[in-house]
Scaffold this active site. Structure first.
Site, mmCIF file in Angstrom:
data_model
loop_
_atom_site.group_PDB
_atom_site.id
_atom_site.type_symbol
_atom_site.label_atom_id
_atom_site.label_comp_id
_atom_site.label_asym_id
_atom_site.label_seq_id
_atom_site.Cartn_x
_atom_site.Cartn_y
_atom_site.Cartn_z
ATOM 1 N N LYS A 1 16.743 4.435 2.389
ATOM 2 C CA LYS A 1 17.455 4.367 3.676
ATOM 3 C C LYS A 1 18.675 3.468 3.484
ATOM 4 O O LYS A 1 18.673 2.317 3.926
ATOM 5 C CB LYS A 1 16.550 3.705 4.729
ATOM 6 C CG LYS A 1 15.744 4.594 5.615
ATOM 7 C CD LYS A 1 15.255 3.754 6.822
ATOM 8 C CE LYS A 1 13.793 3.923 7.075
ATOM 9 N NZ LYS A 1 13.285 3.048 8.170
ATOM 10 N N ASP B 1 3.115 3.848 6.820
ATOM 11 C CA ASP B 1 2.328 3.635 8.033
ATOM 12 C C ASP B 1 3.155 3.160 9.206
ATOM 13 O O ASP B 1 4.275 2.656 9.057
ATOM 14 C CB ASP B 1 1.267 2.564 7.765
ATOM 15 C CG ASP B 1 1.873 1.158 7.687
ATOM 16 O OD1 ASP B 1 2.821 0.969 6.897
ATOM 17 O OD2 ASP B 1 1.427 0.275 8.430
ATOM 18 N N ASP C 1 14.363 -0.141 2.288
ATOM 19 C CA ASP C 1 14.932 -0.242 3.630
ATOM 20 C C ASP C 1 15.990 -1.351 3.614
ATOM 21 O O ASP C 1 17.113 -1.117 3.171
ATOM 22 C CB ASP C 1 13.759 -0.517 4.583
ATOM 23 C CG ASP C 1 14.135 -0.500 6.046
ATOM 24 O OD1 ASP C 1 14.894 0.380 6.466
ATOM 25 O OD2 ASP C 1 13.637 -1.368 6.791
ATOM 26 N N ASP D 1 7.515 2.898 -2.053
ATOM 27 C CA ASP D 1 7.546 3.956 -1.045
ATOM 28 C C ASP D 1 8.947 4.155 -0.483
ATOM 29 O O ASP D 1 9.449 5.263 -0.417
ATOM 30 C CB ASP D 1 6.527 3.682 0.082
ATOM 31 C CG ASP D 1 6.708 2.316 0.754
ATOM 32 O OD1 ASP D 1 7.526 1.500 0.296
ATOM 33 O OD2 ASP D 1 6.003 2.071 1.750
ATOM 34 N N LYS E 1 0.797 -1.185 0.000
ATOM 35 C CA LYS E 1 0.000 0.000 0.000
ATOM 36 C C LYS E 1 0.845 1.256 0.000
ATOM 37 O O LYS E 1 0.398 2.335 -0.390
ATOM 38 C CB LYS E 1 -0.887 0.031 1.264
ATOM 39 C CG LYS E 1 -1.796 -1.152 1.425
ATOM 40 C CD LYS E 1 -2.535 -0.991 2.783
ATOM 41 C CE LYS E 1 -3.228 -2.260 3.208
ATOM 42 N NZ LYS E 1 -3.717 -2.165 4.601
ATOM 43 N N THR F 1 12.273 -6.427 -0.233
ATOM 44 C CA THR F 1 11.052 -6.361 -1.040
ATOM 45 C C THR F 1 11.388 -6.019 -2.488
ATOM 46 O O THR F 1 10.924 -6.673 -3.424
ATOM 47 C CB THR F 1 10.078 -5.299 -0.474
ATOM 48 O OG1 THR F 1 9.894 -5.540 0.917
ATOM 49 C CG2 THR F 1 8.747 -5.333 -1.193
HETATM 50 P P1 IMP Z 1 12.442 -3.654 2.824
HETATM 51 O O1 IMP Z 1 12.000 -4.921 2.174
HETATM 52 O O2 IMP Z 1 13.144 -3.925 4.150
HETATM 53 O O3 IMP Z 1 13.263 -2.760 1.946
HETATM 54 O O4 IMP Z 1 11.153 -2.949 3.326
HETATM 55 C C1 IMP Z 1 10.415 -2.138 2.569
HETATM 56 C C2 IMP Z 1 9.064 -1.934 3.220
HETATM 57 O O5 IMP Z 1 9.146 -1.771 4.640
HETATM 58 C C3 IMP Z 1 8.519 -0.645 2.699
HETATM 59 O O6 IMP Z 1 7.801 -0.837 1.494
HETATM 60 C C4 IMP Z 1 7.671 -0.167 3.846
HETATM 61 O O7 IMP Z 1 6.371 -0.694 3.721
HETATM 62 C C5 IMP Z 1 8.334 -0.710 5.079
HETATM 63 N N1 IMP Z 1 9.177 0.310 5.751
HETATM 64 C C6 IMP Z 1 10.520 0.375 5.788
HETATM 65 N N2 IMP Z 1 10.942 1.445 6.491
HETATM 66 C C7 IMP Z 1 9.818 2.079 6.916
HETATM 67 C C8 IMP Z 1 9.603 3.278 7.687
HETATM 68 O O8 IMP Z 1 10.507 4.004 8.146
HETATM 69 N N3 IMP Z 1 8.296 3.601 7.896
HETATM 70 C C9 IMP Z 1 7.239 2.860 7.424
HETATM 71 N N4 IMP Z 1 7.419 1.749 6.691
HETATM 72 C C10 IMP Z 1 8.691 1.353 6.439
HETATM 73 MG MG MG Z 2 5.680 -0.997 1.149
#
Ligand code: IMP
Ligand code: MG
Length: 187
Positions: free
Chosen positions: A139, A167, A110, A107, A48, A114
């Site tokens: 990040k 969120d 991190d 969005d 989302k 994903t």
């Molecule tokens: P990744 O797979 O660790 O890169 O995570 C990505 C997903 O984690 C993003 O699409 C967000 O939904 C969530 N996410 C990561 N950091 C934050 C944050 O600071 N605030 C809110 N959601 C976050």
């Molecule tokens: Mg997301």
């Protein structure tokens, strides 16, 4: 701003709605320039979290052929502030977009899990003419999986941010600005 309703924590503005708009104008120009000679771009919004960014960035992209908009829903966060480590795919229906130019709209990157998962999936399923990713936020200090977004709205430190689609436990997505959420200590 004090979040009193659920006594969740304190929100500090990181980027105002105005700052976001200004940044997306130049990002949209950059994307328009890069794709102007390419045939029929398809953008895929990752729900989302990307709903605000997608809605705003597509209105800043001008291309001779226009563009096609698709959505998937992926998640790796539970409802906490830490990634679960495995990517879930609640909605992964896409039309046949084989050999098209694909731009994924996220969005935030991190850990990178994903984005890596989804790019690998698209590569394997559709063998795209090109495959890039635009992230509203990056990040880089949190990266576990090596991945570099092709377009970034803002690069931020290791903060937990909310608003503009992002969120905390399904709250705050509707805020028009990006804020840092500091949780209150339970006690
Ligand atoms: P990744 O797979 O660790 O890169 O995570 C990505 C997903 O984690 C993003 O699409 C967000 O939904 C969530 N996410 C990561 N950091 C934050 C944050 O600071 N605030 C809110 N959601 C976050
Ligand atoms: Mg997301």
């Amino acid at each position: 701003m004090q979040v009193t309703e659920a006594n969740v924590g304190t929100i500090k503005t990181i980027y105002s709605a105005e700052q976001i708009r200004t940044r997306l104008e130049s990002l949209g120009k950059e994307i328009s320039r890069d794709y102007k000679d390419k045939e029929k771009l398809v953008v895929i919004g990752v729900m989302k979290g990307a709903f605000c960014f997608l809605a705003d960035i597509v209105r800043q992209i001008e291309l001779p052929d226009g563009l096609q908009i698709e959505f998937v829903r992926l998640s790796s966060y539970g409802s906490a502030t830490e990634s679960s480590g495995t990517v879930q795919t609640p909605y992964l229906e896409l039309p046949n977009i084989s050999r098209r130019h694909i731009l994924v709209i996220e969005d935030i990157i991190d850990s990178g899990r994903t984005a890596r998962f989804f790019l690998d999936y698209l590569q394997e399923q559709f063998n795209p003419a090109s495959l890039k990713i635009a992230a509203f936020l990056d990040k880089p200090s949190r990266r576990v999986v090596p991945i570099e977004p092709d377009y970034v709205g803002f690069t931020i430190d290791d903060l937990f941010v909310i608003g503009y689609g992002l969120d905390y436990a399904e709250r705050f997505r509707e805020l028009p600005y990006l804020g840092e959420l500091t949780l209150h200590q339970k006690g």
